[in-house]
Each structure stands twice: as structure tokens, then as C-alpha cells.
Design a protein around this motif. Structure first.
Motif, PDB file in Angstrom:
ATOM      1  N   VAL A  77       0.957  -1.166  -0.001  1.00 49.89           N
ATOM      2  CA  VAL A  77       0.199  -0.088   0.073  1.00 49.89           C
ATOM      3  C   VAL A  77       0.994   1.287  -0.109  1.00 49.89           C
ATOM      4  O   VAL A  77       1.685   1.237   0.820  1.00 49.89           O
ATOM      5  N   PRO A  78       0.654   2.010  -0.987  1.00 48.87           N
ATOM      6  CA  PRO A  78       1.759   3.398  -1.037  1.00 48.87           C
ATOM      7  C   PRO A  78       1.593   4.162   0.271  1.00 48.87           C
ATOM      8  O   PRO A  78       0.733   4.290   0.917  1.00 48.87           O
ATOM      9  N   VAL A 115      -7.412 -11.036  -2.133  1.00 50.74           N
ATOM     10  CA  VAL A 115      -7.103 -11.304  -0.767  1.00 50.74           C
ATOM     11  C   VAL A 115      -6.031 -10.615  -0.525  1.00 50.74           C
ATOM     12  O   VAL A 115      -5.733 -10.136   0.728  1.00 50.74           O
ATOM     13  N   ARG A 116      -4.958 -10.713  -1.387  1.00 55.97           N
ATOM     14  CA  ARG A 116      -3.679 -10.233  -1.022  1.00 55.97           C
ATOM     15  C   ARG A 116      -3.724  -8.715  -0.960  1.00 55.97           C
ATOM     16  O   ARG A 116      -3.032  -8.075  -0.113  1.00 55.97           O
ATOM     17  N   ALA A 117      -4.626  -8.046  -1.791  1.00 58.99           N
ATOM     18  CA  ALA A 117      -4.842  -6.443  -1.580  1.00 58.99           C
ATOM     19  C   ALA A 117      -5.479  -6.254  -0.086  1.00 58.99           C
ATOM     20  O   ALA A 117      -5.083  -5.301   0.480  1.00 58.99           O
ATOM     21  N   ARG A 123      -2.876  -4.689   7.015  1.00 58.17           N
ATOM     22  CA  ARG A 123      -1.440  -4.294   7.616  1.00 58.17           C
ATOM     23  C   ARG A 123      -1.113  -2.886   7.666  1.00 58.17           C
ATOM     24  O   ARG A 123      -0.911  -2.454   8.683  1.00 58.17           O
ATOM     25  N   ALA A 124      -1.486  -2.219   6.503  1.00 55.00           N
ATOM     26  CA  ALA A 124      -1.186  -0.698   6.537  1.00 55.00           C
ATOM     27  C   ALA A 124      -1.991   0.273   7.066  1.00 55.00           C
ATOM     28  O   ALA A 124      -1.656   1.566   7.450  1.00 55.00           O
ATOM     29  N   LEU A 125      -3.312   0.040   7.100  1.00 53.75           N
ATOM     30  CA  LEU A 125      -4.569   0.744   7.614  1.00 53.75           C
ATOM     31  C   LEU A 125      -4.865   0.467   9.145  1.00 53.75           C
ATOM     32  O   LEU A 125      -5.898   0.468   9.588  1.00 53.75           O
ATOM     33  N   LYS A 126      -3.988   0.001   9.922  1.00 55.69           N
ATOM     34  CA  LYS A 126      -4.390  -0.444  11.290  1.00 55.69           C
ATOM     35  C   LYS A 126      -5.237   0.625  12.200  1.00 55.69           C
ATOM     36  O   LYS A 126      -5.811   0.412  12.817  1.00 55.69           O
ATOM     37  N   ARG A 368     -11.366 -11.028  26.187  1.00 55.77           N
ATOM     38  CA  ARG A 368     -12.831 -11.123  26.512  1.00 55.77           C
ATOM     39  C   ARG A 368     -13.654 -11.898  25.577  1.00 55.77           C
ATOM     40  O   ARG A 368     -14.676 -12.228  25.737  1.00 55.77           O
ATOM     41  N   GLY A 369     -12.729 -12.413  24.594  1.00 58.73           N
ATOM     42  CA  GLY A 369     -13.739 -13.481  23.773  1.00 58.73           C
ATOM     43  C   GLY A 369     -14.035 -13.016  22.281  1.00 58.73           C
ATOM     44  O   GLY A 369     -14.672 -13.588  21.682  1.00 58.73           O
ATOM     45  N   LEU A 370     -13.725 -11.751  21.913  1.00 58.12           N
ATOM     46  CA  LEU A 370     -14.157 -11.117  20.878  1.00 58.12           C
ATOM     47  C   LEU A 370     -13.171 -11.604  19.594  1.00 58.12           C
ATOM     48  O   LEU A 370     -11.950 -11.730  19.765  1.00 58.12           O
ATOM     49  N   ASN A 371     -13.548 -11.573  18.300  1.00 59.97           N
ATOM     50  CA  ASN A 371     -12.754 -12.023  16.952  1.00 59.97           C
ATOM     51  C   ASN A 371     -12.117 -10.836  16.719  1.00 59.97           C
ATOM     52  O   ASN A 371     -12.474  -9.581  16.736  1.00 59.97           O
ATOM     53  N   ASP A 372     -10.937 -10.951  16.146  1.00 63.51           N
ATOM     54  CA  ASP A 372      -9.891  -9.970  15.429  1.00 63.51           C
ATOM     55  C   ASP A 372      -9.569 -10.405  14.105  1.00 63.51           C
ATOM     56  O   ASP A 372      -9.260 -11.593  13.955  1.00 63.51           O
ATOM     57  N   SER A 373      -9.917  -9.660  13.185  1.00 63.91           N
ATOM     58  CA  SER A 373      -9.652  -9.840  11.616  1.00 63.91           C
ATOM     59  C   SER A 373      -9.487  -8.570  10.858  1.00 63.91           C
ATOM     60  O   SER A 373     -10.205  -7.375  11.416  1.00 63.91           O
ATOM     61  N   ILE A 374      -8.933  -8.434   9.873  1.00 63.57           N
ATOM     62  CA  ILE A 374      -8.941  -7.459   9.078  1.00 63.57           C
ATOM     63  C   ILE A 374     -10.180  -7.298   8.030  1.00 63.57           C
ATOM     64  O   ILE A 374     -10.318  -6.418   7.425  1.00 63.57           O
TER      65      ILE A 374
END
Length: 410
Positions: A77-78, A115-117, A123-126, A368-374
Motif C-alpha cells: 500500500v503506497p 485477498v492479497r490486496a 497491515r497498512a491501515l491499522k 474477553r472472547g471477541l474475534n479479531d480480523s482485517i
């Protein structure tokens, strides 16, 4: 028409985003919707906006990129784009997304590139993603018609008539009739949703069980201290906003490892420019272990493997089958509308629907049991015969949905 458009822009800026004097507004819009983006910008400046910043997109160029760009483009990502999203988010700018695209724009595109994009963007826009999920800034998604979308919704009509019909359907969904009363109607609607949230929070269910004639038989355990929420969001700075216009849902987050059974889609899903239809998941201990679809199966398998969290769930939302969107009997091929026509569930990132969740870190939410994903992808599960039964912590079973609608008293 002109009055309805102005009223719509006013609704998005004044109610959806509640833009404050001196606040920056970022508008993401397809180039085909430029005229409406300008109306929203004018309304924002009238509200005292500091600056309106445009982020343009184009279906045709997006498709060209996925088909023809050099392969390594999809892994980065630029730097300017990272700063564009993250810096404005850290500043607390308001974000308006005008969602309008051809539902099949990316049909035939390599799903691996998509998917790769997504992974690179995650990763870039956390900072942007974290602040969006926890109320770091006000944001709102809304739609207007474009020809390719209108023709998909109304394939038997000429383009101009299809556009007219889609405009009518959208105005009806967002409660705009041209009489200037939509803002008042939205305040009343949000109050109705808030009363339902209050009731569900009082019941404090341990789990929900979904069943219908499609074959859905899914048990969803809810985390300790969960809360239900609705369209009336509040930022960490105390600014109210409505993330989706329209919205008919009340929602919460499931326990990551507490979902088990089988769940069938009730409507097609338009995701990443591909239509996915007649699909179901087999779920064990929260994880999607089987994916089946009559149309778009490869796209769906790619969607649930974007990262580890993509194969777990992050949201359960309750929407009555009898609603202003569902009653139009239109398949919009746009999740913003279709998810508000039926109960839905999302795989991927969980909203921080816990007491004090907005102030918690990612690690605290995961503990606390919550899911993490992009990723966060809503799909529709509500049908006219959907029944949902809630089980309380003391073992009582209480009807939540009966034949597609909220049970009496909820």
C-alpha cells in the motif's frame, strides 16, 4: 427530485455524520456519483466543516488494475495512501462513503489478488481500522444508483427506468418522501431501535439459537458483559452518528469460540465484485470448517481465509422481516440494503460490543472472547420462518424472533 436529493445530503451530513464546526470531512465516492458528492460537500460546508477532502474511485479502473497490474502491486500500500486514511482517522475527521458499484465488476478476477490486496490494506491501515471499530471518528455509509447497479437490480427495464426505480427504492428505504420530515422520522426511528436495545440488554442472554426451513440450526453463545447496540453510535469524543443509512438492525458480537451448527444464506451476497448465492457454512467451536455455495464458492472460500479471524464470526444482527426494506421485495445486490432487509451475521472482525468495550485495546477485547480480523463481511440469514430463541444465564428460554419478526415484548 432536486428537493429529495438536498434532503438526502442533509440527512447524511447533519444526522448520519453530525458534522461539527471545524471538523474535516473525507468523502469516498465513485466518479459516477460526483454530483451527489458535491451536494454533500456543500451541505458540510454549510454545517461549518473545516475542509472536504475527496477520495474518488472508479469501477472500470479497479477492474483493469486487478486484471492487468504487476503482481507485486497487490502486496503493498503506497505510503501516501496509508497517511491519507490513518492520519485523518487520528485527527477525528468524519468519513462519508457513497457505496455504489457494479455487483459483478470483479467477476472472473483472480481471487488471490483480491485477498492479497485486503491483507496489505489490513497491515497498512491499522490505525484507521481500529478507530473505525471503536468509535474513534464518525462514519456513515450510504448509496445512490449508478446504471450498472440499477440494471442488475431491475434487469427487465431500460436503463433510465431502472435508475428511476432504484432511486425510488432508496428514497423509500431511507425515509425520504420530499416533505422535509426525514430528519424527524430518523430521530423517531432511532428511538425505537434504542428501546429494543434496552430490552435485549436487560434480558442478558447467554446464547441464541437460530432455526428455519432452509436448514439453519445455529447456536450463538454471547460473551460475558456483552451489550446490544443499534444505529445511534457515539464516538469516544461524544459525537453521535449513524454508521449505516439505512439501518434497521440491533446487533452485538458473539463469543469467538461459541458458535456451532449450520447456517444457510437467505439472500445472495455481493462481495468484492462477485455474486455468491445459495451458500451455507458448517461451524464448530466458532470456526467455519466447511464452505458450500452453488454460485461463487471460490470467492467465498477466499473471503473466509483472508486471515485467521476471517473464519470466525464478529457480529449477529437482528432485523425484522417486516421492515421498510424487506417489504419492497427487492434484491439490492448491495449489502448496505440487503443486510437491513433480513437478520444477518458477519464473519471477521467483531465490534467492541462489551460494557466499556470502546476503551479496550485489541488484546483486551480478544481476552474477553471477541474475534479479531482485517475483514468484516455481513451475509443474510433472515427468512419469513426464522425463529430465534434466547437462553438466559438461569436457563430460561425466551422467544426473540417468531416467524421472521421480533417476538411480542421485544
Amino acid at each position: 427530485m432536486e428537493e429529495k436529493l438536498k434532503e438526502y445530503a442533509q440527512l447524511l451530513v447533519r444526522v448520519g455524520l453530525n458534522v461539527r464546526k471545524g471538523q474535516t470531512l473525507v468523502i469516498s465516492s465513485p466518479v459516477e456519483c460526483a454530483f451527489f458528492a458535491r451536494l454533500c460537500a456543500a451541505e458540510a460546508y454549510e454545517a461549518g466543516c473545516r475542509e472536504v477532502v475527496m477520495n474518488w474511485s472508479d469501477d472500470a479502473l479497479g477492474r483493469m488494475k486487478y486484471l492487468h497490474a504487476e503482481d507485486d502491486v497487490f502486496d503493498t500500500v503506497p505510503l501516501w495512501r496509508r497517511h491519507f486514511y490513518n492520519d485523518y482517522a487520528l485527527e477525528g475527521a468524519a468519513y462519508l462513503a457513497i457505496s455504489a458499484s457494479d455487483p459483478e465488476n470483479l467477476k472472473g478476477v483472480d481471487h488471490g489478488r483480491i485477498v492479497r490486496a485486503q491483507q496489505a490494506s489490513g497491515r497498512a491501515l491499522k490505525d484507521f481500522d481500529r478507530l473505525q471499530m471503536c468509535g474513534g471518528f464518525p462514519w456513515c455509509i450510504a448509496s445512490i444508483p449508478i446504471p450498472s447497479w440499477a440494471k442488475k437490480v431491475f434487469p427487465d427495464l431500460p436503463e433510465d427506468q431502472a435508475m428511476e426505480r432504484l432511486w425510488e427504492a432508496i428514497f423509500r428505504a431511507v425515509r425520504i418522501s420530499g416533505d422535509g420530515r426525514c430528519v424527524d422520522q430518523w430521530h423517531q426511528h432511532i428511538e425505537t431501535l434504542a428501546r429494543r436495545v434496552e430490552k435485549l440488554n436487560q434480558l442478558n442472554f447467554k446464547s441464541l439459537r437460530y432455526t428455519n426451513s432452509l436448514g439453519t440450526d445455529l447456536t450463538v453463545e454471547l460473551p460475558e458483559g456483552h451489550i446490544w447496540e443499534a444505529g445511534n453510535d457515539v464516538t469516544l469524543a461524544g459525537q453521535t452518528y449513524i454508521a449505516n443509512i439505512p439501518t434497521e438492525e440491533v446487533f452485538t458480537s458473539p463469543l469467538k469460540t461459541g458458535v456451532s451448527g449450520v447456517v444457510y444464506s437467505a439472500l445472495p451476497l455481493s462481495h468484492n465484485g462477485t455474486i455468491i448465492d445459495k451458500f451455507h457454512f458448517v461451524v464448530r467451536d466458532g470456526k467455519i470448517v466447511e464452505v458450500h455455495a452453488e454460485q461463487g464458492e471460490e470467492a467465498l472460500k477466499a473471503a473466509v481465509t483472508v486471515d485467521e479471524g476471517a473464519s470466525y464470526f464478529g457480529e449477529v444482527a437482528l432485523v425484522p422481516y417486516d421492515s421498510p426494506i424487506s417489504n419492497q421485495k427487492i434484491l439490492f445486490y448491495n449489502t448496505l440494503f440487503d443486510e437491513n432487509a433480513a437478520c444477518h451475521i458477519a464473519f471477521g472482525e467483531a465490534y467492541p460490543c462489551l460494557k466499556g468495550g470502546q476503551e479496550m485495546s485489541k488484546d483486551e477485547l480478544k481476552a474477553r472472547g471477541l474475534n479479531d480480523s482485517i475483514t468484516h463481511v455481513d451475509f443474510m440469514v433472515g427468512t419469513a420462518d426464522l425463529n430465534i430463541t434466547g437462553t438466559t444465564h438461569d436457563g430460561r428460554e425466551i422467544p426473540v424472533f417468531v416467524n421472521g419478526n421480533f417476538a411480542e415484548g421485544i
